[in-house]
Motif scaffolding. Structure first.
Motif: not given
Length: 209
Positions: A1, A3, A18-20, A22, A27
């Motif tokens: 993840l 930030r 948060f991105t990604g 996952a 998460y």
């Protein structure tokens, strides 16, 4: 993840993004470790803050909110005389000290003791003094320092609120000048914290012999 550090996104620390690609478990682990702190100490009493959590799976979004109640543990003490600000206490120059003998209320939700209090005569005249029985006050654990020719009293002592309330109710006003000739009406005031008490003084002005 990842930030986000984009200023337009984080808004001075008010938003964490948060991105990604996952898993849900990853998460959840991140969101469960989000903490809140407040570095501002200017608010008084209670303050409610709402924290919003929002998740997006690429198609749909869901949002949940959590309310946090901030409690200021250093609330400003408040002192009030049970006397209308429009009511004046009469004093005629040359007479003995006039004492308030008015109930005083001090409130401080986070402290049982006070450290000090300052009482100041506003727009005082020559000879005007604030007085209190120092020996009686000393028995309560409070010392008294007279400043500005008696127009300011500084009370110190780490003692109960009740002792300070009693001491403030014992405050008196006197003018120590010898009796002059001409009579005029004037008004003094003294204040303790945010409460002002008026004293209507019957003044005699000196005239040259």
């Amino acid at each position: 993840l990842n930030r986000s550090s984009d200023p337009d996104v984080v808004q001075n620390g008010k938003v964490i993004a948060f991105t990604g690609n996952a898993s849900t478990t990853e998460y959840q682990a991140v969101l469960n470790n989000v903490t809140y702190t407040n570095l501002e100490s200017e608010f008084e009493g209670l303050l409610d803050v709402v924290v919003e959590f929002s998740v997006f799976d690429g198609v749909f979004t869901d949002t949940e909110t959590v309310q946090i109640r901030l409690i200021d543990f250093n609330v400003v003490p408040v002192v009030r005389f049970h006397l209308s600000q429009q009511t004046a206490i009469s004093y005629e120059e040359g007479q003995p000290p006039t004492f308030l003998t008015q109930p005083v209320n001090i409130t401080d939700p986070n402290d049982e003791n006070m450290k000090s209090a300052t009482v100041t005569l506003i727009d005082g005249h020559p000879g005007d003094e604030l007085v209190v029985n120092k020996s009686a006050v000393a028995a309560l654990g409070i010392s008294v320092e007279s400043r500005d020719d008696g127009q300011t009293l500084v009370l110190t002592g780490d003692v109960s609120i009740e002792n300070y309330e009693m001491t403030l109710s014992w405050l008196g006003f006197v003018n120590t000048l010898s009796p002059p000739v001409n009579i005029s009406q004037a008004q003094d005031m003294f204040t303790s914290s945010s409460m002002t008490v008026k004293i209507a003084a019957l003044r005699r002005r000196f005239t040259s012999p």
